[in-house]
Motif scaffolding. Sequence first.
Motif, PDB file in Angstrom:
ATOM      1  N   LYS A  24       0.828  -1.209   0.000  1.00  0.00           N
ATOM      2  CA  LYS A  24       0.000   0.000   0.000  1.00  0.00           C
ATOM      3  C   LYS A  24       0.859   1.254   0.000  1.00  0.00           C
ATOM      4  O   LYS A  24       0.531   2.244  -0.625  1.00  0.00           O
ATOM      5  N   GLU A  25       1.984   1.172   0.742  1.00  0.00           N
ATOM      6  CA  GLU A  25       2.771   2.392   0.934  1.00  0.00           C
ATOM      7  C   GLU A  25       3.808   2.617  -0.147  1.00  0.00           C
ATOM      8  O   GLU A  25       4.149   3.755  -0.455  1.00  0.00           O
ATOM      9  N   ASN A  26       4.340   1.516  -0.686  1.00  0.00           N
ATOM     10  CA  ASN A  26       5.494   1.680  -1.558  1.00  0.00           C
ATOM     11  C   ASN A  26       5.192   1.185  -2.973  1.00  0.00           C
ATOM     12  O   ASN A  26       5.097  -0.007  -3.222  1.00  0.00           O
ATOM     13  N   PRO A  27       5.046   2.115  -3.916  1.00  0.00           N
ATOM     14  CA  PRO A  27       4.708   1.688  -5.285  1.00  0.00           C
ATOM     15  C   PRO A  27       5.790   0.827  -5.926  1.00  0.00           C
ATOM     16  O   PRO A  27       5.487   0.020  -6.802  1.00  0.00           O
ATOM     17  N   LEU A  28       7.050   0.966  -5.507  1.00  0.00           N
ATOM     18  CA  LEU A  28       8.085   0.151  -6.125  1.00  0.00           C
ATOM     19  C   LEU A  28       7.892  -1.326  -5.784  1.00  0.00           C
ATOM     20  O   LEU A  28       8.088  -2.204  -6.624  1.00  0.00           O
ATOM     21  N   VAL A  29       7.494  -1.582  -4.521  1.00  0.00           N
ATOM     22  CA  VAL A  29       7.218  -2.964  -4.142  1.00  0.00           C
ATOM     23  C   VAL A  29       6.089  -3.522  -5.007  1.00  0.00           C
ATOM     24  O   VAL A  29       6.092  -4.682  -5.402  1.00  0.00           O
ATOM     25  N   LYS A  30       5.139  -2.648  -5.336  1.00  0.00           N
ATOM     26  CA  LYS A  30       4.051  -3.087  -6.216  1.00  0.00           C
ATOM     27  C   LYS A  30       4.599  -3.540  -7.567  1.00  0.00           C
ATOM     28  O   LYS A  30       4.179  -4.561  -8.104  1.00  0.00           O
ATOM     29  N   PHE A  31       5.526  -2.756  -8.107  1.00  0.00           N
ATOM     30  CA  PHE A  31       6.133  -3.152  -9.377  1.00  0.00           C
ATOM     31  C   PHE A  31       6.769  -4.538  -9.264  1.00  0.00           C
ATOM     32  O   PHE A  31       6.571  -5.400 -10.119  1.00  0.00           O
ATOM     33  N   GLU A  87      15.655  12.569  -4.003  1.00  0.00           N
ATOM     34  CA  GLU A  87      14.405  11.822  -3.882  1.00  0.00           C
ATOM     35  C   GLU A  87      13.815  11.546  -5.266  1.00  0.00           C
ATOM     36  O   GLU A  87      14.051  12.311  -6.195  1.00  0.00           O
ATOM     37  N   ILE A  88      13.009  10.466  -5.353  1.00  0.00           N
ATOM     38  CA  ILE A  88      12.237  10.284  -6.586  1.00  0.00           C
ATOM     39  C   ILE A  88      11.278  11.462  -6.700  1.00  0.00           C
ATOM     40  O   ILE A  88      10.636  11.858  -5.723  1.00  0.00           O
ATOM     41  N   TYR A  89      11.194  12.015  -7.896  1.00  0.00           N
ATOM     42  CA  TYR A  89      10.528  13.301  -8.081  1.00  0.00           C
ATOM     43  C   TYR A  89       9.065  13.284  -7.671  1.00  0.00           C
ATOM     44  O   TYR A  89       8.594  14.192  -6.988  1.00  0.00           O
ATOM     45  N   SER A  90       8.329  12.239  -8.076  1.00  0.00           N
ATOM     46  CA  SER A  90       6.908  12.248  -7.743  1.00  0.00           C
ATOM     47  C   SER A  90       6.372  10.846  -7.504  1.00  0.00           C
ATOM     48  O   SER A  90       6.396   9.999  -8.393  1.00  0.00           O
ATOM     49  N   LYS A  91       5.886  10.613  -6.282  1.00  0.00           N
ATOM     50  CA  LYS A  91       5.294   9.322  -5.956  1.00  0.00           C
ATOM     51  C   LYS A  91       3.968   9.136  -6.690  1.00  0.00           C
ATOM     52  O   LYS A  91       3.642   8.044  -7.144  1.00  0.00           O
ATOM     53  N   LYS A  92       3.223  10.249  -6.823  1.00  0.00           N
ATOM     54  CA  LYS A  92       1.921  10.164  -7.500  1.00  0.00           C
ATOM     55  C   LYS A  92       2.086   9.683  -8.932  1.00  0.00           C
ATOM     56  O   LYS A  92       1.322   8.888  -9.452  1.00  0.00           O
ATOM     57  N   LEU A  93       3.144  10.200  -9.579  1.00  0.00           N
ATOM     58  CA  LEU A  93       3.401   9.828 -10.959  1.00  0.00           C
ATOM     59  C   LEU A  93       3.759   8.342 -11.057  1.00  0.00           C
ATOM     60  O   LEU A  93       3.341   7.647 -11.987  1.00  0.00           O
ATOM     61  N   VAL A  94       4.532   7.856 -10.071  1.00  0.00           N
ATOM     62  CA  VAL A  94       4.880   6.434 -10.067  1.00  0.00           C
ATOM     63  C   VAL A  94       3.609   5.603  -9.960  1.00  0.00           C
ATOM     64  O   VAL A  94       3.412   4.628 -10.700  1.00  0.00           O
ATOM     65  N   GLU A  95       2.726   6.015  -9.039  1.00  0.00           N
ATOM     66  CA  GLU A  95       1.461   5.287  -8.860  1.00  0.00           C
ATOM     67  C   GLU A  95       0.646   5.286 -10.146  1.00  0.00           C
ATOM     68  O   GLU A  95       0.146   4.250 -10.584  1.00  0.00           O
ATOM     69  N   ALA A  96       0.526   6.469 -10.740  1.00  0.00           N
ATOM     70  CA  ALA A  96      -0.290   6.581 -11.954  1.00  0.00           C
ATOM     71  C   ALA A  96       0.297   5.718 -13.054  1.00  0.00           C
ATOM     72  O   ALA A  96      -0.433   5.004 -13.766  1.00  0.00           O
ATOM     73  N   GLN A  97       1.617   5.754 -13.160  1.00  0.00           N
ATOM     74  CA  GLN A  97       2.279   4.942 -14.181  1.00  0.00           C
ATOM     75  C   GLN A  97       1.995   3.464 -13.959  1.00  0.00           C
ATOM     76  O   GLN A  97       1.667   2.734 -14.892  1.00  0.00           O
ATOM     77  N   PHE A  98       2.084   3.047 -12.693  1.00  0.00           N
ATOM     78  CA  PHE A  98       1.858   1.632 -12.378  1.00  0.00           C
ATOM     79  C   PHE A  98       0.482   1.184 -12.855  1.00  0.00           C
ATOM     80  O   PHE A  98       0.336   0.169 -13.533  1.00  0.00           O
ATOM     81  N   TRP A  99      -0.522   1.974 -12.525  1.00  0.00           N
ATOM     82  CA  TRP A  99      -1.883   1.534 -12.869  1.00  0.00           C
ATOM     83  C   TRP A  99      -2.147   1.620 -14.364  1.00  0.00           C
ATOM     84  O   TRP A  99      -2.813   0.759 -14.935  1.00  0.00           O
TER      85      TRP A  99
END
Lengths: 487, 221, 75
Positions: A314-321, A385-397
Amino acid sequence: MQSSNAINYDYTIAKCFTVATIVLGIVGMLVGVIIAFQLAFPELSNLAGEYGTFGRLRPLHTDAVAFGFTASGIFATWYYVGQRVLKVSMAESKFLMFIGRLHFWIYILTVAAVVVSLLMGITTSKEYAEFEWPIDIAIVVLWVLWGVSIFGLIGIRRERVLYISVWYYIATFLGVAMLYLFNNMEVPTYFIAGMGKWYHSVSMYAGSNDAMVQWWYGHNAVAFVFTVPIIAMIYYFLPKESGQPIFSYKLSLLSFWGLMFVYLWAGGHHLLYSTVPDWVQTMGSIFSIILILPSWGSAINMLLTMKGEWGQLKENPLVKFYVLASTFYMLSTLEGPIQAIKSVNALAHFTDWIPGHVHDGTLGWVGFMIIGAIFHMAPRMFRREIYSKKLVEAQFWLQTTGIVMYFTSMWIAGITQGMMWRATDQYGNLAYSFIDTVEVLHPYWTLRAVGGLFFLIGVFMWAYNIYKTATSSRAIEKEPQYASPMA
Amino acid sequence: MFHWLEKNPFFFAVGVFLVIAYAGIVTILPDFMESARPLKGTKPYTTLQIAGRQVYINNSCNACHSQLIRPFKSETDRYGKYSLSGEYAYDRPFLWGSRRTGPDLHRVGNYRTTDWHENHMLDPAAVVPGSIMPKYGFMFKKSADLETAYAEAYTVKKVFNVPYDKPGMPKLGSYDEAKKAAYKEAGKIVAGMKNQDVKDAYKNGDIKEIVALIAYLNGLK
Amino acid sequence: MDMELIRSLQGWGYVAMIFGLTIGFYAYIYHLYKSQRDGTKDYEKYSNMALNDDLSDSLVEEKYPQDNKKDNEER
């Protein structure tokens, strides 16, 4: 302990290859999306004369993603992971730094030569081995350089035992070297006959033999480019990002040897019902099914590593990848053996189910793993830092949606076409002409192209995010130990 | 023993290599002891056909067209007799393909004509409504490369003992002889074509790619 | 060598592979778990190589224990 603070890991080469990974990923997947749309809307094939036809672009797509995006991803992660698990810095050896730079620049020149020659139609026609002999020689040189850098770094290591990822990188190096050399045996015609194009060559093998060598190569290129090095990545990046040790290190060792033993025997499944000897075909089928065991051994090991830590998803989008990548690995290593069963293969071979299967693996497993790996490396390489967590999330989905659209449409397309080819009417005559079976695929091809486009947009988001991370994100003072910091 | 392997990178690498090479040694290598045996009546390609085959390869026709008819009724009904290993004895490289986006071509010479190919290559959708094949008009403008084709034929004759110039087999001879023979062979195909530019070029001694390609496709039987 | 001999060699090569694989593999499993139980070798500790991979982190197993002792004394 304190004295080693003077030296740091040197990420120069890793950064170079990271850029190459992103650029070649965009090139390869852009071409992929173009040819996907060409199938759905054939007028697109005629826009650029001979240089824009499906036939010219298709090898460019496969080679750019396999030997461009994936290979540079492998190199980038090697020059990052290798130092860290061996606990030795590239900066400690001028020689290795030089080899690394040379490796990178010869690689770039080779890639440029490949792009130009494939567009010009200079090809040997063997899938994933289309390059003519001058480029083959360049590839051998750069591969040897990579070998020098692997074993050089291992030679000056501090850690006594090699971490499992290093095992997999070594296997990648050896496997590709052997396969590539044997499949690309060719005789340059100019030097025998003294006329014609200087770069033209003719294969050492003929007919069915050529087919056997090619698919021994083709199948195992998938093993040693799309599987083995990607496992190397996940065994490092998933534990490191999540802070969890591998569920069972022993299982990882066992799966390694299992994979090495079994994989090479399974190539025959590309040639079922063809004119190669029957026993080669049957053995290919059987070993493909056995192959589920070591593959799932690795995948389950990865998923169990997250045992009790699923909250991180839930917290870490990289783990989701990483977790989705392992899941797709399980899916495609189950799907492959199913397709290798003779009766299933009779239906599936030559249809879109096969590219569908390849793309579950390449988009879901290889693509997600490399994207996730570079996200993990970026804050450490650039100290930001990674520039945007929101962008990572959006990219993932977005990309996940793209992959699902891709493989579902290709499954339906493949099975539909396979059934139509063999359908008969009440008198036993073929029910459909070939063109009927093409026209029916239009909606699925459109859906597939859109799915691919989603994935490509995701790659652009990734590229932008990494670019911003490298240039204008907030700086971090101390290297994060586990989870990557993101804004 | 196992742990010794784990801390000796060199021997570890040797071990991995042996394991992965073993499959190739057992499954692949022995079949090269006997070279692929041609069927009776299978002949090597003529120079013009090789030039056409090179056009086929340059444009990766094999990305969409297979040349392998599997032994199923649905395939033999559609494409003709199923493929035999010996038929490919002179195919370097093999062109089986892996995806049938378009129909199989292994026996296309049995049911398509020069005239059909000419119209189809210019505008596939005009001949087969719904076709998604690209237009290949540029093949009517580019010249076939007979020199490279001859170099290939000469190489396989010298290096792999392909039986050119043997009784009952295609004649290769010197480049000039091969060129003359190719020109003669192309004449028959050009005579069956309508395109004026191709005919004019032929009169000037220039064979276009499309002519060579059709020679190759007509020879696939 | 005639083809028949090659084919039978192939067959034996194949049988050898099956047996070698089975025996080697189970021996390896046995080795892994036995050395873990006996305490001669803790394989699971190697997963820490990924987790503690900073240059300043302590090594899981030193390559040259003697040399490093010297290093440590110098420090």
